[in-house]
Scaffold this active site. Structure first.
Site, short mmCIF file in Angstrom:
data_model
loop_
_atom_site.label_atom_id
_atom_site.label_comp_id
_atom_site.label_asym_id
_atom_site.label_seq_id
_atom_site.Cartn_x
_atom_site.Cartn_y
_atom_site.Cartn_z
N CYS A 1 13.78 10.97 6.85
CA CYS A 1 13.60 10.63 8.27
C CYS A 1 14.93 10.69 9.02
CB CYS A 1 12.97 9.24 8.41
SG CYS A 1 13.78 7.99 7.41
N LYS B 1 0.89 -1.17 0.00
CA LYS B 1 0.00 0.00 0.00
C LYS B 1 0.92 1.21 0.00
CE LYS B 1 -1.69 3.14 1.89
NZ LYS B 1 -1.50 4.54 1.42
N GLU C 1 9.60 16.67 14.32
CA GLU C 1 10.12 16.44 12.98
C GLU C 1 9.45 17.43 12.01
OE1 GLU C 1 9.07 12.65 11.09
OE2 GLU C 1 11.17 12.51 10.46
P1 NDP Z 1 1.90 9.04 7.12
O1 NDP Z 1 2.50 8.35 8.26
O2 NDP Z 1 0.54 9.59 7.23
O3 NDP Z 1 1.86 8.08 5.82
C1 NDP Z 1 2.69 6.98 5.58
C2 NDP Z 1 1.90 5.84 4.92
O4 NDP Z 1 0.93 5.34 5.86
C3 NDP Z 1 1.09 6.29 3.71
O5 NDP Z 1 1.03 5.25 2.76
C4 NDP Z 1 -0.27 6.54 4.32
O6 NDP Z 1 -1.33 6.49 3.39
C5 NDP Z 1 -0.37 5.38 5.29
N1 NDP Z 1 -1.37 5.55 6.33
C6 NDP Z 1 -1.94 6.71 6.78
N2 NDP Z 1 -2.85 6.44 7.75
C7 NDP Z 1 -2.88 5.08 7.91
C8 NDP Z 1 -3.60 4.19 8.75
N3 NDP Z 1 -4.50 4.64 9.62
N4 NDP Z 1 -3.37 2.86 8.64
C9 NDP Z 1 -2.45 2.39 7.77
N5 NDP Z 1 -1.73 3.20 6.94
C10 NDP Z 1 -1.92 4.52 7.01
O7 NDP Z 1 2.89 10.16 6.68
P2 NDP Z 1 2.50 11.47 5.88
O8 NDP Z 1 2.64 11.18 4.49
O9 NDP Z 1 1.19 12.02 6.31
O10 NDP Z 1 3.60 12.47 6.40
C11 NDP Z 1 3.42 13.17 7.63
C12 NDP Z 1 4.71 13.28 8.37
O11 NDP Z 1 5.22 11.99 8.69
C13 NDP Z 1 5.84 13.92 7.59
O12 NDP Z 1 5.76 15.29 7.54
C14 NDP Z 1 7.02 13.39 8.36
O13 NDP Z 1 7.20 14.10 9.53
C15 NDP Z 1 6.61 12.00 8.70
N6 NDP Z 1 7.09 11.02 7.70
C16 NDP Z 1 8.17 10.26 8.01
C17 NDP Z 1 8.67 9.39 7.08
C18 NDP Z 1 9.85 8.56 7.34
O14 NDP Z 1 10.56 8.22 6.40
N7 NDP Z 1 10.10 8.15 8.56
C19 NDP Z 1 8.11 9.26 5.76
C20 NDP Z 1 6.96 10.08 5.52
C21 NDP Z 1 6.49 10.91 6.49
P3 NDP Z 1 -1.76 7.79 2.53
O15 NDP Z 1 -1.45 7.36 1.16
O16 NDP Z 1 -3.20 7.99 2.79
O17 NDP Z 1 -0.93 8.93 2.99
#
Ligand code: NDP
Length: 474
Positions: A278, A169, A378
């Site tokens: 990250c 996903k 972050e």
């Molecule tokens: P999210 O954690 O929201 O998204 C990561 C993935 O999880 C996406 O595929 C998202 O789907 C999915 N997801 C969202 N909600 C759920 C749920 N309830 N159950 C299962 N899967 C879910 O990150 P964001 O993209 O919103 O980014 C927000 C912040 O997160 C960033 O600004 C950053 O701070 C942090 N981040 C950290 C990362 C890392 O590498 N550690 C990577 C990305 C973000 P969908 O397609 O709907 O978004």
């Protein structure tokens, strides 16, 4: 403009059951570059069914066959590397200096895992028993947008090496990049159902996958908030979880470091991948008596960080990925100013002439205290916070005073001293005077302490996350 209205289930591109359509927007000029139809719970369930069926035979496939699949996946991605790079620029705003590294790295993880497969003791005698390593079952791989292809490949490689079948996903905002990757996966000719990919919202498709009783394992990369929700859902059916979450990594400049080298290194660690990494070193800890010198060095080094059109090879920083990211970063810059930090570089708004896209100004704050919001949360954008320290012990204390523990960075003139400090940093990896070489180091694990995550990726550590032991007494 490309329309993506299919998922990849059971070895075929199939029409979406879900009907919500969203636009894919260019971060460079906000034009609509594509449309994607989002899957729903039924699409997720169909993908799990396919993966469950395929698990019966794939889980007992030979290690030679799996090694061959990993090689084919590598080759299929590299065969279309220029297309991957072009789409990463278009859809994500990735700049040349990071794109090639990211795409080659994405392909390389399959070769690295092929090597790891040869080293893994899948059978071992322990006392009177033979201990076998067995694939845990169907794995759900949930990935973000900031390194869309790499994140999927980095989970796919160990899952497939272990003998798991998967449902991916990805982030829906990476649909164009993922579609090309799925075409490569299809070209690699794995048995149907081994890899399934469903576009859709996290709170719909992701939620279904993390609750589904036939999913045995969830590997998630993204925010800490969502990571906690994933873990709660997974607990209902006692799934295994690997979580690769946020970070607020400290970069300690020791008092013996060369200022220019440390400043160049600090900006690379903080601004890599448009600041959306990250592992970024976003808190720069500088000895108090060398602050003035480091400020000058940082300003000098910042001239190497030209913001601009990511398609232009001279750009070092492209736009932020989307409107939400832009607003989020602006909010943090405002907060930093309100809480009393001083701007050394950048600030709110767009760089001049780049108002059409989600371009942020590379920003360096000084006079930052470790209890300020910009030092604790972050930001996920090109924003660096400089914090002064007096003693080495205080530097280590500040570095470890965080809910996160993903990465550490150290600049020093004495690598032996740097290594001793590195061993005191609560983080999954610490880089002393070097930027990043995980792709080249096949066996080195990555992952977080504290709220940066659970489990490890890469090498035997990453492979083990998809394996369970079975002790046979005979
Ligand atoms: P999210 O954690 O929201 O998204 C990561 C993935 O999880 C996406 O595929 C998202 O789907 C999915 N997801 C969202 N909600 C759920 C749920 N309830 N159950 C299962 N899967 C879910 O990150 P964001 O993209 O919103 O980014 C927000 C912040 O997160 C960033 O600004 C950053 O701070 C942090 N981040 C950290 C990362 C890392 O590498 N550690 C990577 C990305 C973000 P969908 O397609 O709907 O978004």
């Amino acid at each position: 403009m490309k329309t993506i209205d299919q998922h990849y289930i059971d070895g075929r591109f199939v029409a979406s059951h879900g009907s919500e359509v969203i636009d894919l927007v260019s971060p460079t000029d906000r034009s609509v570059i594509g449309r994607v139809t989002l899957g729903d719970e039924e699409d997720a369930r169909a993908a799990v069914r396919a993966a469950r069926r395929a698990f019966k035979t794939y889980s007992i496939s030979s290690l030679e066959d799996r090694a061959d699949y990993l090689q084919r996946l590598h080759d299929a991605i590299m065969a279309r590397a220029p297309e991957h790079i072009a789409i990463r620029t278009l859809e994500y705003g990735g700049v040349a200096r990071h794109n090639a590294f990211s795409i080659q790295g994405s392909a390389k993880v399959f070769l690295n895992m092929r090597k790891t497969l040869e080293e893994m003791p899948f059978r071992k005698r322990v006392g009177a028993a033979e201990v076998l390593l067995k694939p845990v079952g169907v794995a759900a791989l949930i990935t973000p947008w900031n390194s869309a292809i790499f994140m999927v490949c980095n989970k796919l490689a160990p899952a497939l090496a272990a003998g798991c079948t998967v449902v991916v996903k990805p982030s829906e905002s990476s649909a164009l990049q993922i579609r090309l990757l799925v075409e490569c996966i299809d070209a690699a000719g794995l048995p149907p159902g081994v890899v399934n990919v469903v576009n859709g919202r996290g709170d719909v498709v992701g939620d279904e996958l993390t609750r589904h009783p036939d999913v045995a394992k969830v590997s998630f990369t993204g925010s800490t908030t969502v990571g906690k929700a994933v873990m709660r859902n997974a607990a209902e059916t006692v799934k295994r979880v690997t979580l690769e979450l946020g970070g607020k990594s400290a970069h300690i400049v020791l008092d013996d470091a060369d200022a220019d080298a440390a400043a160049a290194f600090a900006l690379s660690a903080a601004f890599m991948n448009n600041g959306q990494a990250c592992i970024a070193g976003t808190r720069l800890l500088v000895p108090e008596h060398r602050l003035a010198e480091m400020k000058a060095a940082l300003l000098k080094a910042s001239s190497q960080w030209k913001v601009g059109d990511p398609a232009d090879d001279s750009s070092a920083l492209g736009p932020l990925a989307n409107a939400r990211q832009f607003d989020r970063v602006q909010g943090y810059i405002r907060r930093g100013i309100e809480e009393g930090a001083t701007l050394l570089l950048g600030g709110e708004g767009h760089p001049p002439g780049l108002e059409a896209g989600y371009f942020a100004r590379p920003t360096i704050f000084v006079d930052v205290r470790n209890d300020m919001t910009i030092a604790r949360e972050e930001i996920f954008g090109p924003v660096l916070s400089v914090i002064a320290y007096r003693t080495e012990d205080e530097a280590v204390e500040i570095a470890n005073d965080s809910i996160y523990g993903l990465q550490g960075w150290i600049s020093t003139g004495d690598p032996v001293r740097g290594k001793a400090i590195a061993e005191r940093i609560e983080a999954g990896a610490v880089m002393v005077n070097r930027i990043f070489d995980l792709f080249d180091e096949a066996g080195v694990p990555a992952g977080g302490f504290k709220q940066s995550g659970i489990g490890r990726e890469f090498g035997v550590y990453g492979l083990s996350e998809y394996l369970g032991t079975r002790a046979v007494f005979a």
